[in-house]
Write a protein that holds these residues in place. Structure first.
Motif, PDB file in Angstrom:
ATOM      1  N   ILE A 196       0.462  -0.963   0.041  1.00 57.25           N
ATOM      2  CA  ILE A 196       0.321   0.330  -0.125  1.00 57.25           C
ATOM      3  C   ILE A 196       0.658   1.432   0.095  1.00 57.25           C
ATOM      4  N   MET A 197       1.810   1.217   1.234  1.00 49.33           N
ATOM      5  CA  MET A 197       2.431   2.274   1.190  1.00 49.33           C
ATOM      6  C   MET A 197       3.987   2.276   0.083  1.00 49.33           C
ATOM      7  N   ALA A 198       4.134   1.938  -0.295  1.00 55.06           N
ATOM      8  CA  ALA A 198       5.512   2.598  -1.372  1.00 55.06           C
ATOM      9  C   ALA A 198       5.149   2.218  -2.652  1.00 55.06           C
ATOM     10  N   PRO A 199       3.857   1.847  -2.953  1.00 57.07           N
ATOM     11  CA  PRO A 199       3.095   1.371  -4.098  1.00 57.07           C
ATOM     12  C   PRO A 199       2.468   3.084  -4.295  1.00 57.07           C
ATOM     13  N   MET A 200       2.315   3.793  -3.384  1.00 59.07           N
ATOM     14  CA  MET A 200       1.549   5.671  -3.111  1.00 59.07           C
ATOM     15  C   MET A 200       3.122   6.121  -3.129  1.00 59.07           C
ATOM     16  N   ALA A 201       4.329   5.776  -2.309  1.00 58.74           N
ATOM     17  CA  ALA A 201       5.400   7.015  -2.799  1.00 58.74           C
ATOM     18  C   ALA A 201       5.993   6.789  -3.902  1.00 58.74           C
ATOM     19  N   ARG A 202       5.528   6.170  -5.162  1.00 64.69           N
ATOM     20  CA  ARG A 202       6.204   5.694  -5.767  1.00 64.69           C
ATOM     21  C   ARG A 202       6.620   6.779  -6.753  1.00 64.69           C
ATOM     22  N   PRO A 203       5.929   8.314  -6.967  1.00 61.60           N
ATOM     23  CA  PRO A 203       6.593   9.814  -7.122  1.00 61.60           C
ATOM     24  C   PRO A 203       8.116   9.495  -6.303  1.00 61.60           C
TER      25      PRO A 203
END
Length: 287
Positions: A196-203
């Motif tokens: 959840i968190m890592a994909p949302m922090a992709r930018p």
């Protein structure tokens, strides 16, 4: 209104001049890389008479730029992999959890932002040299010095402060409702971070990949110090090529080497430019 329009035109002119100061030399290097030796003596600023690709073949084979390219790719990719494996969980924990000693750890990481790695490269070299002496019974030829994997590890270690600074700031901008929903679904802390968190922090992750790629790819001081043997990376090999071609006056091969160094960084930037601005504007700590 008139002053605002004048200011905008002034900004456009400045940005155009800055862009030209970057683009024009790049185009000139690209054109020079396909010139024959005789063209540099006749009209060094003119357009090439044809596409002389032998310069690239000579740079790859005779000047060993091909092996240097593989060494740079290995050290850069491995350094980025080590960095992300360590920095992403560390930044997530520092940004989302409260525990004893958190402020001290955060302060130590932030303090690392003010240390220029070029100032500590000699102590790092001496530390690795002492390690080779200690391991002399098992590895008489040495293990830590002139090792591409160790160079990647040093790259990752020196880039951790900046990476944690940027990623932790981005993690702090993500609402807590996502973690609460994941907890209600029975997700562990590790799964919540990875799914959840890592994909949302992709930018932000893409941003640190680009910045650290450029730092690792263009590094000269650390690679020169820790790789005294035949293993070389592109910047060090390019300097050797530059020194040799000045004596041989074969400038086409030299500019071909410059293009080989520039192209991978340009390709990476083209691939991630859409997420670069988003990651930079959302990063930065809020504490």
């Amino acid at each position: 209104m008139k002053s605002d329009k004048t200011y905008k035109w002034f900004i456009y002119v400045i940005l155009t001049l800055l862009a030209l100061s970057i683009v024009v030399p790049m185009i000139w290097v690209l054109l020079a890389s396909v010139k024959q030796k005789s063209e540099f003596y006749g009209d060094p600023w003119g357009l090439p008479a044809g596409v002389y690709l032998q310069n690239y073949f000579d740079a790859f084979t005779d000047a060993h730029m091909g092996s240097y390219l593989l060494n740079s790719l290995f050290t850069t990719v491995l350094g980025l992999a080590i960095l992300l494996v360590v920095a992403v969980p560390a930044a997530y924990v520092l940004a989302r959890y409260r525990f004893r000693g958190r402020q001290i750890l955060h302060l130590l990481f932030m303090g690392g932002l003010f240390i220029n790695v070029n100032y500590i490269v000699v102590p790092i070299f001496l530390m690795l040299l002492d390690g080779d002496r200690w391991l002399g019974g098992w590895f008489p030829d040495g293990l830590l010095i002139d090792n591409l994997a160790v160079l990647s590890l040093v790259y990752a270690a020196t880039a951790i402060p900046f990476t944690i600074y940027l990623l932790s700031g981005y993690f702090q901008t993500i609402p807590e409702v996502f973690e609460e929903a994941a907890a209600m679904d029975g997700c562990s802390h590790v799964r919540t971070m990875l799914s959840i968190m890592a994909p949302m922090a992709r930018p932000s992750i893409v941003t640190v990949i680009l910045f650290n790629f450029l730092a690792f790819w263009n590094d000269y001081i650390i690679a020169l110090t820790l790789l005294p043997g035949p293993n070389k990376t592109l910047p060090v090999g390019l300097l050797n090529l530059m020194t040799a071609q000045k004596a041989a006056a074969n400038y086409g091969r030299l500019y071909a080497g410059l293009v080989i160094v520039m192209v991978p960084a340009l390709i990476l930037y083209i691939l991630v430019q859409r997420r670069l601005v988003e990651g930079m504007t959302a990063g930065g700590t809020r504490e």
